[in-house]
Design an enzyme around this catalytic site. Structure first.
Site, mmCIF file in Angstrom:
data_model
loop_
_atom_site.group_PDB
_atom_site.id
_atom_site.type_symbol
_atom_site.label_atom_id
_atom_site.label_comp_id
_atom_site.label_asym_id
_atom_site.label_seq_id
_atom_site.Cartn_x
_atom_site.Cartn_y
_atom_site.Cartn_z
ATOM 1 N N LYS A 167 -32.303 -8.066 10.616
ATOM 2 C CA LYS A 167 -32.166 -6.764 9.946
ATOM 3 C C LYS A 167 -30.802 -6.206 10.334
ATOM 4 O O LYS A 167 -30.579 -5.788 11.472
ATOM 5 C CB LYS A 167 -33.283 -5.818 10.376
ATOM 6 C CG LYS A 167 -33.253 -4.501 9.640
ATOM 7 C CD LYS A 167 -34.504 -3.696 9.927
ATOM 8 C CE LYS A 167 -34.560 -2.428 9.100
ATOM 9 N NZ LYS A 167 -33.503 -1.470 9.432
ATOM 10 N N LEU A 223 -38.534 0.052 4.977
ATOM 11 C CA LEU A 223 -39.466 -0.926 5.542
ATOM 12 C C LEU A 223 -40.336 -0.256 6.584
ATOM 13 O O LEU A 223 -39.866 0.637 7.311
ATOM 14 C CB LEU A 223 -38.682 -2.041 6.229
ATOM 15 C CG LEU A 223 -37.961 -3.049 5.334
ATOM 16 C CD1 LEU A 223 -37.010 -3.900 6.158
ATOM 17 C CD2 LEU A 223 -38.962 -3.943 4.617
ATOM 18 N N ARG A 257 -27.598 3.399 -1.894
ATOM 19 C CA ARG A 257 -29.041 3.601 -1.928
ATOM 20 C C ARG A 257 -29.397 5.014 -2.374
ATOM 21 O O ARG A 257 -30.362 5.226 -3.082
ATOM 22 C CB ARG A 257 -29.626 3.331 -0.543
ATOM 23 C CG ARG A 257 -31.116 3.527 -0.492
ATOM 24 C CD ARG A 257 -31.669 3.196 0.888
ATOM 25 N NE ARG A 257 -33.106 3.284 0.900
ATOM 26 C CZ ARG A 257 -33.793 4.412 1.061
ATOM 27 N NH1 ARG A 257 -33.139 5.535 1.243
ATOM 28 N NH2 ARG A 257 -35.107 4.435 1.041
ATOM 29 N N ASP A 310 0.827 -1.213 0.000
ATOM 30 C CA ASP A 310 0.000 0.000 0.000
ATOM 31 C C ASP A 310 0.859 1.260 0.000
ATOM 32 O O ASP A 310 0.562 2.226 -0.694
ATOM 33 C CB ASP A 310 -0.895 0.032 1.237
ATOM 34 C CG ASP A 310 -2.092 -0.881 1.079
ATOM 35 O OD1 ASP A 310 -2.948 -0.895 1.966
ATOM 36 O OD2 ASP A 310 -2.159 -1.573 0.046
HETATM 37 S S1 IVH Z 1 -35.474 -6.097 2.820
HETATM 38 C C1 IVH Z 1 -37.967 -2.571 0.707
HETATM 39 N N1 IVH Z 1 -33.917 -7.395 4.407
HETATM 40 O O1 IVH Z 1 -33.156 -2.177 6.087
HETATM 41 C C2 IVH Z 1 -36.753 -2.865 1.246
HETATM 42 N N2 IVH Z 1 -33.679 -5.026 4.338
HETATM 43 O O2 IVH Z 1 -35.325 -0.194 6.519
HETATM 44 C C3 IVH Z 1 -36.590 -4.315 1.437
HETATM 45 N N3 IVH Z 1 -31.911 -4.170 5.786
HETATM 46 O O3 IVH Z 1 -32.968 -0.425 3.075
HETATM 47 C C4 IVH Z 1 -35.513 -4.474 2.341
HETATM 48 N N4 IVH Z 1 -31.262 -6.111 6.600
HETATM 49 O O4 IVH Z 1 -30.866 -1.475 3.968
HETATM 50 C C5 IVH Z 1 -34.252 -6.187 3.961
HETATM 51 N N5 IVH Z 1 -32.596 -8.717 5.777
HETATM 52 C C6 IVH Z 1 -32.921 -7.511 5.309
HETATM 53 C C7 IVH Z 1 -32.281 -6.340 5.740
HETATM 54 C C8 IVH Z 1 -32.684 -5.114 5.224
HETATM 55 C C9 IVH Z 1 -31.052 -4.802 6.613
HETATM 56 C C10 IVH Z 1 -31.975 -2.719 5.572
HETATM 57 C C11 IVH Z 1 -31.956 -2.326 4.125
HETATM 58 C C12 IVH Z 1 -33.189 -1.540 3.899
HETATM 59 C C13 IVH Z 1 -33.525 -1.109 5.275
HETATM 60 C C14 IVH Z 1 -35.001 -0.855 5.358
#
Ligand code: IVH
Length: 356
Positions: free
Chosen positions: A118, A84, A139, A35
């Site tokens: 999550k 979500l 995102r 590096d």
């Molecule tokens: S499904 C419509 N699955 O949580 C979005 N999200 O609050 C469907 N995230 O933007 C997302 N683990 O960055 C999904 N197992 C998981 C997740 C997850 C973390 C995050 C993701 C999303 C955010 C939504």
């Protein structure tokens, strides 16, 4: 040779060398120099440009990705990256289930859900054309992301190529990028928690800097897929795992509110022992046909929900107890503890005036 030509020749040689090293590092994952040697080479090029204005006009260093541009290129998502909706207790989850059943006009059958932790990180999306990784976006605002492909390529375990004839010609894999709790303790910088550090590192202008930070990821979903070959969320995750993606092992199919509650308690009980932060469990309708029937509101899909955990607890060791004297003379015992991340924050002190 005149002096100017000599400088140009020397400059071009260095640029070519740098391109070669970028290739072995990023495309072949096989760096040929350290590096610091890389940094020296880069600095030599920049110094040459500084001293010899005419070199900048050749516009060569921009071809190798530096000096770093001020902003990442913005690219529109093929499908929006939504968020979500949240549930906080059993009642919220029961409401979620009955809303789904009403929407689908489903009277008696339980709908299969797929539960996944999550991950509390930063989401990103990877686009593969004919099995080759061609785009990587943050995102952003959900509709438009930033081109962070070079940074994403530095993350161990993100496939650059999928070697399977059955791979759809367009495959978009979405996932969460994170820094392990243990790794976070060793990285320098003023980040409050692993999530901030992951975000900071992913958005480095120089992917060489990103590569120094041990970013990890879990793939959790998809955006555009053509042709669509999957029938369920669980099948999708299994398949991409076989294609080399990292997926979270703590997943489970659940069929009713009792199984949801049991899964919730089970994962909550091991939460603090995991090397990554999770702030809840995502429950998704497993059947993709049902998912499309349910569709989305403008912010979030109707087929998924994040069931949040209550405030996180963690176990650590007391190293020392000191006596803190407040401004008013009040005395509070404070425990110095082995640093531990709780709810995304590193805790190393805890006041002991309150038994709870
Ligand atoms: S499904 C419509 N699955 O949580 C979005 N999200 O609050 C469907 N995230 O933007 C997302 N683990 O960055 C999904 N197992 C998981 C997740 C997850 C973390 C995050 C993701 C999303 C955010 C939504």
């Amino acid at each position: 040779m005149n002096r100017k030509l000599e400088i140009i020749e020397n400059y071009k040689k260095k640029i070519d060398l740098l391109k070669k090293h970028n290739k072995s590092y990023f495309d072949q994952n096989n760096p040929k120099i350290s590096d610091s040697q890389y940094d020296i080479l880069k600095k030599e090029i920049l110094d040459l440009e500084k001293k010899n204005n005419f070199l900048k006009k050749l516009n060569l260093s921009s071809l190798v990705g530096f000096p770093p541009s001020n902003k990442f290129k913005k690219i529109k998502h093929l499908k929006p990256m939504l968020s979500l909706s949240n549930a906080f207790d059993k009642k919220d989850m029961e409401d979620f289930l009955s809303k789904i059943n009403n929407f689908l006009n489903n009277k008696d059958k339980n709908i299969e859900l797929f539960s996944e932790p999550k991950i509390d990180g930063i989401s990103a999306t990877l686009i593969y054309e004919k099995g080759k990784l061609v785009k990587g976006l943050s995102r952003g605002d959900g509709l438009t992301g930033e081109d962070i492909l070079e940074n994403l390529k530095t993350i161990k375990g993100i496939p650059k190529k999928i070697e399977d004839v059955n791979c759809p010609s367009l495959l978009e894999v979405r996932g969460e990028i994170y820094i392990g709790k243990k790794d976070f303790k060793h990285i320098k910088g003023n980040f409050a928690n692993p999530r901030n550090a992951a975000g900071g590192s992913l958005r480095q202008k120089d992917s060489r800097q990103t590569s120094k930070i041990p970013l990890k990821y879990f793939a959790y979903g998809f955006g555009a897929i053509e042709p669509m070959i999957f029938k369920t969320q669980s099948e999708f995750l299994e398949k991409i795992y076989n294609w080399g993606f990292y997926t979270n092992p703590l997943v489970k199919k659940v069929n009713n509110i009792h199984e949801i509650e049991r899964q919730h308690l089970q994962i909550d009980s091991i939460r603090s022992s995991l090397d990554y932060d999770i702030d809840g469990i995502v429950y998704k309708v497993n059947d993709l046909k049902l998912q499309s029937r349910l569709g989305s509101t403008s912010n979030s899909p109707r087929w998924a929900i994040a069931y949040k955990f209550s405030a996180e607890k963690a176990v650590t060791k007391i190293k020392d107890i000191i006596i803190q004297v407040g401004r008013t003379g009040a005395i509070t015992p404070v425990a110095k503890v082995e640093p531990v991340t709780v709810g995304g924050v590193v805790v190393s002190n805890a006041t002991l005036h309150n038994e709870d």
